[in-house]
Design a protein around this motif. Structure first.
Motif, PDB file in Angstrom:
ATOM      1  N   ARG A  48       0.749  -0.966  -0.199  1.00  0.00           N
ATOM      2  CA  ARG A  48      -0.054   0.209   0.140  1.00  0.00           C
ATOM      3  C   ARG A  48       0.533   1.277   0.226  1.00  0.00           C
ATOM      4  NH1 ARG A  48      -3.651   1.062   3.937  1.00  0.00           N
ATOM      5  NH2 ARG A  48      -6.134   1.653   2.390  1.00  0.00           N
ATOM      6  N   HIS A  49       1.979   1.398   0.998  1.00  0.00           N
ATOM      7  CA  HIS A  49       2.791   2.510   0.366  1.00  0.00           C
ATOM      8  C   HIS A  49       4.102   1.939  -0.472  1.00  0.00           C
ATOM      9  CE1 HIS A  49      -0.172   4.622   2.913  1.00  0.00           C
ATOM     10  NE2 HIS A  49       0.127   3.472   3.601  1.00  0.00           N
ATOM     11  N   PRO A  50       4.267   1.501  -1.811  1.00  0.00           N
ATOM     12  CA  PRO A  50       6.004   1.453  -1.292  1.00  0.00           C
ATOM     13  C   PRO A  50       7.269   3.176  -1.310  1.00  0.00           C
ATOM     14  CG  PRO A  50       4.142   2.562  -3.562  1.00  0.00           C
ATOM     15  CD  PRO A  50       3.222   1.995  -2.114  1.00  0.00           C
ATOM     16  N   GLU A  51       6.760   4.112  -1.381  1.00  0.00           N
ATOM     17  CA  GLU A  51       7.205   4.934  -0.682  1.00  0.00           C
ATOM     18  C   GLU A  51       8.074   4.633   0.668  1.00  0.00           C
ATOM     19  OE1 GLU A  51       4.243   5.013  -0.686  1.00  0.00           O
ATOM     20  OE2 GLU A  51       4.036   6.406   1.096  1.00  0.00           O
ATOM     21  N   SER A  52       7.351   3.258   1.340  1.00  0.00           N
ATOM     22  CA  SER A  52       8.228   3.284   2.207  1.00  0.00           C
ATOM     23  C   SER A  52       9.108   2.110   2.584  1.00  0.00           C
ATOM     24  CB  SER A  52       7.250   1.893   3.194  1.00  0.00           C
ATOM     25  OG  SER A  52       6.688   1.236   2.937  1.00  0.00           O
ATOM     26  N   SER A  53       9.994   1.822   1.018  1.00  0.00           N
ATOM     27  CA  SER A  53      10.604   0.763   1.044  1.00  0.00           C
ATOM     28  C   SER A  53      11.926   0.965   1.229  1.00  0.00           C
ATOM     29  CB  SER A  53      10.843   1.098  -0.796  1.00  0.00           C
ATOM     30  OG  SER A  53      12.138   2.940  -0.827  1.00  0.00           O
ATOM     31  N   HIS A  54      12.709   0.184   1.085  1.00  0.00           N
ATOM     32  CA  HIS A  54      14.594  -0.170   1.959  1.00  0.00           C
ATOM     33  C   HIS A  54      15.387   1.270   1.440  1.00  0.00           C
ATOM     34  CE1 HIS A  54      17.217  -2.443   3.870  1.00  0.00           C
ATOM     35  NE2 HIS A  54      18.111  -2.009   2.840  1.00  0.00           N
ATOM     36  N   ALA A  55      15.599   2.038   0.596  1.00  0.00           N
ATOM     37  CA  ALA A  55      15.688   3.232  -0.029  1.00  0.00           C
ATOM     38  C   ALA A  55      15.659   3.980   0.612  1.00  0.00           C
ATOM     39  CB  ALA A  55      15.930   3.225  -1.458  1.00  0.00           C
ATOM     40  N   THR A  56      13.768   4.421   1.058  1.00  0.00           N
ATOM     41  CA  THR A  56      13.707   5.609   1.867  1.00  0.00           C
ATOM     42  C   THR A  56      14.421   5.391   3.087  1.00  0.00           C
ATOM     43  OG1 THR A  56      11.379   5.852   0.543  1.00  0.00           O
ATOM     44  CG2 THR A  56      11.657   6.744   2.568  1.00  0.00           C
ATOM     45  N   ILE A  57      14.042   5.028   3.630  1.00  0.00           N
ATOM     46  CA  ILE A  57      14.313   3.993   5.058  1.00  0.00           C
ATOM     47  C   ILE A  57      15.974   4.092   5.431  1.00  0.00           C
ATOM     48  CG2 ILE A  57      14.351   2.173   7.062  1.00  0.00           C
ATOM     49  CD1 ILE A  57      12.191   1.350   6.226  1.00  0.00           C
ATOM     50  N   LEU A  58      16.481   3.459   4.660  1.00  0.00           N
ATOM     51  CA  LEU A  58      18.230   3.887   4.816  1.00  0.00           C
ATOM     52  C   LEU A  58      18.174   5.152   4.236  1.00  0.00           C
ATOM     53  CD1 LEU A  58      19.611   1.498   2.405  1.00  0.00           C
ATOM     54  CD2 LEU A  58      20.362   1.274   4.737  1.00  0.00           C
ATOM     55  N   ASN A  59      17.802   6.503   3.615  1.00  0.00           N
ATOM     56  CA  ASN A  59      17.979   7.208   3.318  1.00  0.00           C
ATOM     57  C   ASN A  59      17.610   7.585   4.983  1.00  0.00           C
ATOM     58  OD1 ASN A  59      19.210   9.261   1.710  1.00  0.00           O
ATOM     59  ND2 ASN A  59      17.085  10.078   1.059  1.00  0.00           N
ATOM     60  N   ILE A  60      16.466   7.970   4.933  1.00  0.00           N
ATOM     61  CA  ILE A  60      16.189   8.221   6.872  1.00  0.00           C
ATOM     62  C   ILE A  60      16.788   8.017   7.787  1.00  0.00           C
ATOM     63  CG2 ILE A  60      14.463   8.965   8.545  1.00  0.00           C
ATOM     64  CD1 ILE A  60      12.358   8.373   6.475  1.00  0.00           C
ATOM     65  N   VAL A  61      17.917   6.964   8.252  1.00  0.00           N
ATOM     66  CA  VAL A  61      18.411   6.394   8.850  1.00  0.00           C
ATOM     67  C   VAL A  61      19.238   7.191   8.904  1.00  0.00           C
ATOM     68  CG1 VAL A  61      19.841   4.615   9.850  1.00  0.00           C
ATOM     69  CG2 VAL A  61      17.238   4.273   9.954  1.00  0.00           C
ATOM     70  N   GLU A  62      20.573   7.085   7.118  1.00  0.00           N
ATOM     71  CA  GLU A  62      21.449   8.263   7.886  1.00  0.00           C
ATOM     72  C   GLU A  62      21.381   9.390   8.010  1.00  0.00           C
ATOM     73  OE1 GLU A  62      24.543   6.792   7.227  1.00  0.00           O
ATOM     74  OE2 GLU A  62      23.108   4.952   7.491  1.00  0.00           O
ATOM     75  N   GLU A  63      19.547  10.348   7.701  1.00  0.00           N
ATOM     76  CA  GLU A  63      19.913  11.122   8.155  1.00  0.00           C
ATOM     77  C   GLU A  63      19.426  11.644   9.242  1.00  0.00           C
ATOM     78  OE1 GLU A  63      18.250  14.157   5.588  1.00  0.00           O
ATOM     79  OE2 GLU A  63      18.040  13.355   3.588  1.00  0.00           O
ATOM     80  N   THR A  64      19.611  10.822   9.564  1.00  0.00           N
ATOM     81  CA  THR A  64      18.715  11.133  11.272  1.00  0.00           C
ATOM     82  C   THR A  64      20.212  11.107  12.281  1.00  0.00           C
ATOM     83  OG1 THR A  64      16.658   9.723  11.763  1.00  0.00           O
ATOM     84  CG2 THR A  64      18.180  10.051  13.720  1.00  0.00           C
ATOM     85  N   ILE A  65      21.395  10.055  11.876  1.00  0.00           N
ATOM     86  CA  ILE A  65      22.306  10.176  12.643  1.00  0.00           C
ATOM     87  C   ILE A  65      23.392  11.435  12.275  1.00  0.00           C
ATOM     88  CG2 ILE A  65      24.723   9.167  12.615  1.00  0.00           C
ATOM     89  CD1 ILE A  65      23.452   6.032  11.906  1.00  0.00           C
ATOM     90  N   ALA A  66      22.912  11.857  10.723  1.00  0.00           N
ATOM     91  CA  ALA A  66      23.949  12.794  10.095  1.00  0.00           C
ATOM     92  C   ALA A  66      23.245  14.088  11.804  1.00  0.00           C
ATOM     93  CB  ALA A  66      23.975  12.524   8.432  1.00  0.00           C
ATOM     94  N   LYS A  67      22.491  14.017  11.578  1.00  0.00           N
ATOM     95  CA  LYS A  67      22.630  15.298  12.521  1.00  0.00           C
ATOM     96  C   LYS A  67      21.907  15.330  13.614  1.00  0.00           C
ATOM     97  CE  LYS A  67      17.958  18.029  12.200  1.00  0.00           C
ATOM     98  NZ  LYS A  67      16.285  18.399  12.075  1.00  0.00           N
ATOM     99  N   LEU A  68      22.085  13.345  14.369  1.00  0.00           N
ATOM    100  CA  LEU A  68      21.342  13.957  15.384  1.00  0.00           C
ATOM    101  C   LEU A  68      23.152  13.157  16.551  1.00  0.00           C
ATOM    102  CD1 LEU A  68      18.654  12.453  16.129  1.00  0.00           C
ATOM    103  CD2 LEU A  68      19.071  14.925  16.178  1.00  0.00           C
ATOM    104  N   ASP A  69      23.833  12.492  15.654  1.00  0.00           N
ATOM    105  CA  ASP A  69      24.823  12.024  16.143  1.00  0.00           C
ATOM    106  C   ASP A  69      26.030  12.957  16.682  1.00  0.00           C
ATOM    107  OD1 ASP A  69      26.598  10.272  16.675  1.00  0.00           O
ATOM    108  OD2 ASP A  69      27.453   9.478  15.104  1.00  0.00           O
ATOM    109  N   ILE A  70      26.012  13.523  17.153  1.00  0.00           N
ATOM    110  CA  ILE A  70      27.006  14.753  18.135  1.00  0.00           C
ATOM    111  C   ILE A  70      28.379  14.825  18.529  1.00  0.00           C
ATOM    112  CG2 ILE A  70      26.929  16.667  19.791  1.00  0.00           C
ATOM    113  CD1 ILE A  70      24.886  17.451  18.166  1.00  0.00           C
ATOM    114  N   ASP A  71      29.036  13.326  18.731  1.00  0.00           N
ATOM    115  CA  ASP A  71      29.606  12.874  18.950  1.00  0.00           C
ATOM    116  C   ASP A  71      30.888  12.268  17.689  1.00  0.00           C
ATOM    117  OD1 ASP A  71      29.052  10.558  19.328  1.00  0.00           O
ATOM    118  OD2 ASP A  71      29.643  10.570  21.703  1.00  0.00           O
ATOM    119  N   GLY A  72      30.063  12.184  17.352  1.00  0.00           N
ATOM    120  CA  GLY A  72      30.382  11.414  15.608  1.00  0.00           C
ATOM    121  C   GLY A  72      30.949  10.146  15.607  1.00  0.00           C
ATOM    122  N   ASP A  73      30.310   9.056  17.055  1.00  0.00           N
ATOM    123  CA  ASP A  73      30.638   7.886  16.822  1.00  0.00           C
ATOM    124  C   ASP A  73      30.017   6.774  16.264  1.00  0.00           C
ATOM    125  OD1 ASP A  73      28.864   7.768  17.957  1.00  0.00           O
ATOM    126  OD2 ASP A  73      29.699   6.408  20.274  1.00  0.00           O
ATOM    127  N   GLY A  74      28.918   7.582  15.386  1.00  0.00           N
ATOM    128  CA  GLY A  74      28.032   6.785  14.701  1.00  0.00           C
ATOM    129  C   GLY A  74      26.568   6.017  15.119  1.00  0.00           C
TER     130      GLY A  74
END
Ligand SMILES: [Ca+2]
Ligand SMILES: [Ca+2]
Ligand SMILES: [Ca+2]
Ligand SMILES: [Ca+2]
Length: 315
Positions: A213-239
């Motif tokens: 029902r929601h092909p936009e919830s695909s793996h590529a989108t989810i991976l992108n959100i995870v990467e953006e979340t880490i890039a934004k919130l990981d203040i000490d940069g340990d991943g």
């Protein structure tokens, strides 16, 4: 002069809006990963790059059209108000210019909100369709969320289009007599169904139903959100994210209508659920699970199922 400024503002607003719509639309195209089973494989980056350049082209096309025909399209008072509000929300440093970083973070925020709603809606629709037979099982360790067969979904689809139980039970399998647009919708659903049904072609699990029902919830989108979340919130940069990094309302995008205190409280609860190995840190695997799997909604489905049987909660 005022008209000129207004036109420039309109074009800037239209650009932001079009870019979001284009982004969401683009993720409706089959972005399903060839390496779907590997949660860590980043080979979808090529696909994302292509999507970004397609967005750029589309934005340029719309910008040219807007400059050529400034009076055409969306210039109604209501739409201008909507665009103005949207622009203000996205312009986080309030300098009346939308920088690329603002646009990108706003798109990520909207995509996340959209996926959250989709996940929530998914369990309720799934539970409403999984009736014949209802396959939810309650066990000692939790609950499995059942399966929806094509027949169950097809009956639901016909009901949604106004057909009664008698008709649904006895209708011809070649759908003779049904309006053309309904037949076409059934064919489109069939095609999307076979794309989504990975374990059994005749039925969908909860996760597969979401992809259906929601092909936009695909793996590529989810991976992108995870990467953006880490890039934004990981203040000490340990991943990895500590609960402080994950829940800090100062660096997160707090949704409208919720106080920073309440937001932090909710995020800390999410953190506890997501931190599977209980080491006080969220790694990429845990974040992928959090973004990609409907933790809360599965829990809610157990609740709905069990309370409907005997009024108690098992999960
Ligand atoms: Ca700005
Ligand atoms: Ca079923
Ligand atoms: Ca960190
Ligand atoms: Ca952990």
């Amino acid at each position: 002069m005022r008209l000129h400024l207004r036109l420039r503002l309109w074009v800037a607003l239209a650009l932001g809006y079009v870019l979001l719509m284009a982004f969401v639309h683009l993720f409706h195209i089959p972005l399903r990963s060839r390496t779907f089973h590997s949660h860590y494989d980043m080979s979808d980056e090529g696909v994302l790059e292509k999507a970004h350049s397609a967005v750029k082209e589309m934005v340029e096309k719309y910008a040219k059209a807007a400059l050529k025909h400034p009076g055409s399209g969306a210039e109604t008072a209501e739409q201008i108000t909507l665009l103005t509000k949207t622009f203000k929300k996205a312009d986080s440093n309030a300098n009346e210019v939308l920088e690329l970083s603002e646009l990108s973070s706003w798109i990520a925020k909207k995509t996340k909100e959209h996926l959250t709603l989709a996940l929530r809606d998914n369990i309720f629709t799934f539970t409403a369709i999984d009736l014949d037979p209802r396959n939810v099982k309650l066990g000692n360790v939790g609950c499995s969320s059942g399966v929806v067969s094509w027949e169950e979904f097809h009956a639901y689809f016909l009901k949604q289009h106004g057909y009664d139980d008698e008709f649904i039970k006895n209708h011809e399998h070649n759908h003779k007599g049904l309006p053309r647009e309904i037949k076409e919708a059934i064919m489109r659903d069939k095609a999307a169904w076979s794309e989504a049904a990975r374990s059994d072609p005749d039925q969908l699990t909860l996760d597969e139903f979401l992809a259906f029902r929601h092909p936009e919830s695909s793996h590529a989108t989810i991976l992108n959100i995870v990467e953006e979340t880490i890039a934004k919130l990981d203040i000490d940069g340990d991943g990895q994210l500590t609960s402080e990094e994950f829940a800090d309302p100062e660096i997160n995008d707090v949704p409208d209508g919720i106080t920073p205190e309440r937001y932090k409280e909710e995020r800390l609860k999410d953190f506890k659920i997501a931190d599977e190995d209980k080491n006080g840190l969220l790694d990429r695997k845990e974040l992928l699970s959090l973004v990609g799997k409907p933790y809360k909604v599965v829990d809610e489905s157990c609740h709905i199922e069990h309370t409907s049987n005997n009024g108690t909660k098992a999960c």
